[in-house]
Design an enzyme around this catalytic site. Sequence first.
Site, PDB file in Angstrom:
ATOM      1  N   CYS A 177       0.851  -1.194   0.000  1.00  0.00           N
ATOM      2  CA  CYS A 177       0.000   0.000   0.000  1.00  0.00           C
ATOM      3  C   CYS A 177       0.891   1.250   0.000  1.00  0.00           C
ATOM      4  CB  CYS A 177      -0.953  -0.061   1.189  1.00  0.00           C
ATOM      5  SG  CYS A 177      -2.311   1.122   1.103  1.00  0.00           S
TER       6      CYS A 177
ATOM      7  N   ASP B 222      -7.967  -3.701  -7.827  1.00  0.00           N
ATOM      8  CA  ASP B 222      -7.617  -2.721  -6.791  1.00  0.00           C
ATOM      9  C   ASP B 222      -8.128  -1.346  -7.199  1.00  0.00           C
ATOM     10  OD1 ASP B 222      -6.460  -0.993  -4.979  1.00  0.00           O
ATOM     11  OD2 ASP B 222      -4.445  -1.829  -5.145  1.00  0.00           O
TER      12      ASP B 222
ATOM     13  N   HIS C  16      -7.063  -4.963  -3.486  1.00  0.00           N
ATOM     14  CA  HIS C  16      -6.089  -4.257  -2.656  1.00  0.00           C
ATOM     15  C   HIS C  16      -5.889  -5.029  -1.349  1.00  0.00           C
ATOM     16  CE1 HIS C  16      -3.806  -0.682  -1.599  1.00  0.00           C
ATOM     17  NE2 HIS C  16      -4.375  -0.705  -0.406  1.00  0.00           N
TER      18      HIS C  16
END
Length: 243
Positions: free
Chosen positions: A125, A183, A214
């Site tokens: 991330c 994502d 994600h």
Amino acid sequence: MQVQTSVVDLTTPTGPMRVAVYQPKADKPCPAVLLYSEIFQITAPIARMATLLAGQGLLVLVPEVFHELNPPGTVLAYDDAGKDKGNQDKWTKPLGQYDSDNQALIGYLQTLTHWDGRVGAMGVCIGGHLALRAALQPQVRAALCLYPTDLHSDTLPAGNAGQTLARVGESNAQLVFVFGRQDPHVPEAGRRQIQQQLQQSGVSFDWHEVNAEHAFMRDEGERYDPALALWMYQRARELFLQM
């Protein structure tokens, strides 16, 4: 390989930075990995990730990425309040402060007799973004950037330090990027933008797009994909032990 853990507080220009250290019980010096977390800092899934990497013979340092903005030891919950606080911190901390954090981490490694001089970076991330940011440091030989956010959008405050994607040509590291096609944080247009910038910059990179959402590496919640996570750990082991 067994792993021992400790905590160290490093001095940075923006205040003390707490770092979790995961050291394999090895008989010889080993390469290091700077592991960057999500916005929630060093949660249980991040600690397990660090332990798994260290068990492969890697010395893993996990900094509290928002140390300037929180008391030492702060861990945010995987809920709306934690997400809101983490995003606020993400949009507050200038990119240049991560550069001085990286220099402090590398300086600390240089004091350790069980480090063999090789260092890579890995993150998920925002941590994937920060792994690429770390790869701007000349000592970093490889970076594994897992679904890195805010690269294509230039939404993190940069100031005079410059946006990370615009500076990627400065990196001499072997770069590996992994994105989930499902994502929403890095849509297809954003992925194409990142890929094009990498190609134009002339850096050495590998590119993977997988059928995943994600946070597919986080071993809590429905988005976790164990098979993909295992593949990524194998890729990380190869990348960092051979860098």
